[in-house]
Structures are given as structure tokens and as C-alpha cells.
Scaffold this motif. Sequence first.
Motif, short mmCIF file in Angstrom:
data_model
loop_
_atom_site.label_atom_id
_atom_site.label_comp_id
_atom_site.label_asym_id
_atom_site.label_seq_id
_atom_site.Cartn_x
_atom_site.Cartn_y
_atom_site.Cartn_z
N HIS A 45 9.97 -3.78 -1.18
CA HIS A 45 9.50 -2.72 -2.08
C HIS A 45 9.62 -1.33 -1.47
N ASP A 46 9.11 -1.17 -0.26
CA ASP A 46 9.04 0.15 0.36
C ASP A 46 10.43 0.69 0.70
N ALA A 78 0.84 -1.20 0.00
CA ALA A 78 0.00 0.00 0.00
C ALA A 78 0.87 1.24 0.00
N TRP A 79 0.28 2.35 -0.43
CA TRP A 79 1.03 3.60 -0.45
C TRP A 79 1.53 3.95 0.95
N GLU A 80 0.78 3.58 1.97
CA GLU A 80 1.20 3.88 3.34
C GLU A 80 2.55 3.25 3.66
N HIS A 81 2.80 2.03 3.13
CA HIS A 81 4.08 1.38 3.36
C HIS A 81 5.21 2.17 2.71
N LEU A 82 5.00 2.57 1.47
CA LEU A 82 6.00 3.35 0.75
C LEU A 82 6.21 4.71 1.42
N ASN A 83 5.11 5.35 1.78
CA ASN A 83 5.20 6.69 2.34
C ASN A 83 5.91 6.70 3.68
#
Length: 257
Positions: A161-162, A111-116
Motif C-alpha cells: 500500500h505505502d 497507518a499514515w506513518e507508513h504512507l508518509n
Amino acid sequence: MQTSIKLNEQLVLVTGGARGLGEHLVRAFLREGAKVVINYLNSAEAAQKLVAEAPERALAVQADVRDAAAVQAMFEQAEAHFGCPVTTVINNALPAFSFNGDARTHADALAWEHLNQQLEGVVGGALHTTQAALGGMRKQGFGRIVNVGTNLFQNPVVPYHDYTAAKAALLSLTRTLSQDLGPDGITVNMVSGGLLRTTDASAATPEAVFDYIAASTPLRRVTTPAEFADATLFFASPWSRSVTGQNLVVDGGLVKN
């Protein structure tokens, strides 16, 4: 403008410096005679223990690198304490992360939260420290910024990934900042490791993975945090005075840069 300052004349700030790789980075600079600011978020006891080893040349300061105001206050405290601006910044702080391939977030759950979370800590943190350092570095006509990267964006043997995306973005920022800040006498470089034996983040890594990596390197061993820290000294030293925008991979030759 000064092209170089000896290590023992520098004031070095290490983010995430109280434990893990950060502790080894702090020890390396203290060994060379530098004054060191040990930034930490939660590890107050470990930070103060390091300060006690060199009380006249070390200062522990709590600050969340994701908070620009807190970072600015940390730089002001460092300059007031030592009577000079920070010359050298080592961006090592890492948001909570464990190198455990079995527990990593897979593509279908990413999820974007992981990347962010990683981007805010890794890239945002480096941006805040760089901006807070600029005034003092420009005043001195000298500055050294060293960002801690990873060899995973060249060889994603485990697809974190993140974490990998954030470090890859940090490499890009390293190169664009080097272009922007070079005229001010400020160099910006990156030192990238592989799996290190052993840090808090790699403590969850199975022994079989360490053995596999060791067998894959020309040196037939896994790089230690102390070896990584020694290589980082190069980018702060006078010997690197004409080097900027570079990424040095320190992993026993596993990845060729």
C-alpha cells in the motif's frame, strides 16, 4: 533552447545511485560517456567504489533527498566540480523498503506513518531534486528528469500500500511537471519496472514469486536491473526529444501501458 544534448555531453545525477538499481543506472550512463553524480545516503563505500571505476567522470555526494537544503548543496557541489550545471536527474532513491509480501503491512494495520515515510522519500525527494535542478536547466534551455516508478499501480499483484501509493503520486507529479516545465525545454518522464532480478529491495522475494512472474510475461523471464537501466537511457537521449509526461513500463510485457 536546446532540443537535445548527446548522452556523452550530459551531467547526470542519480539519486540512490550507489547500490541496487541505482548502481546499474550509474553504470549505464557512464558506459555512454556521461559525467555522473552518484548520490547516496549511507552507502559511502559502494559509492566511492563506483567513482574509482571512472574517476574523471564520476563524483559521489552524500545527501538525504528528503532534505531540500542538502539537495541544493549537492547540486552546487556537482556544478562546482564539473564546471557545468546538472542536465539530467534520475530520481531513483527509495526509502527503506523490502519487497517481501509476507512481511508487508496489511490494510487493517496500515497507518499514515507508513504512507508518509514513502511519500516523503519518493515524492518529496523528487520534488527537491527537480527544484534544485531548475536554475541550471533553465540557464541551458535543456533538462531531463526521469522518475523511477512501478507497474504495481497498474497491477497490484502484491498490495504494497505505502510504496505503491507513493509511486502513483510520483506518476501524477511527473505529468503535471511535464506540463509546467515543457516551455523551458525540460522533459519529465517515468520508467516503471516490475520486480527486478535482483536488487537489494527484491532480495527477500521468494524464488517461487520470480518464477511466477517470469511465466506470466511474454518474454518468459524477469527483467534485470541492467535491462531497466538501458531503457532509462532513452528518456535522456536525443531520441526522446519530443517525449514528455510519459510512463514507460519495462517489465517484459507483464503489464500493458
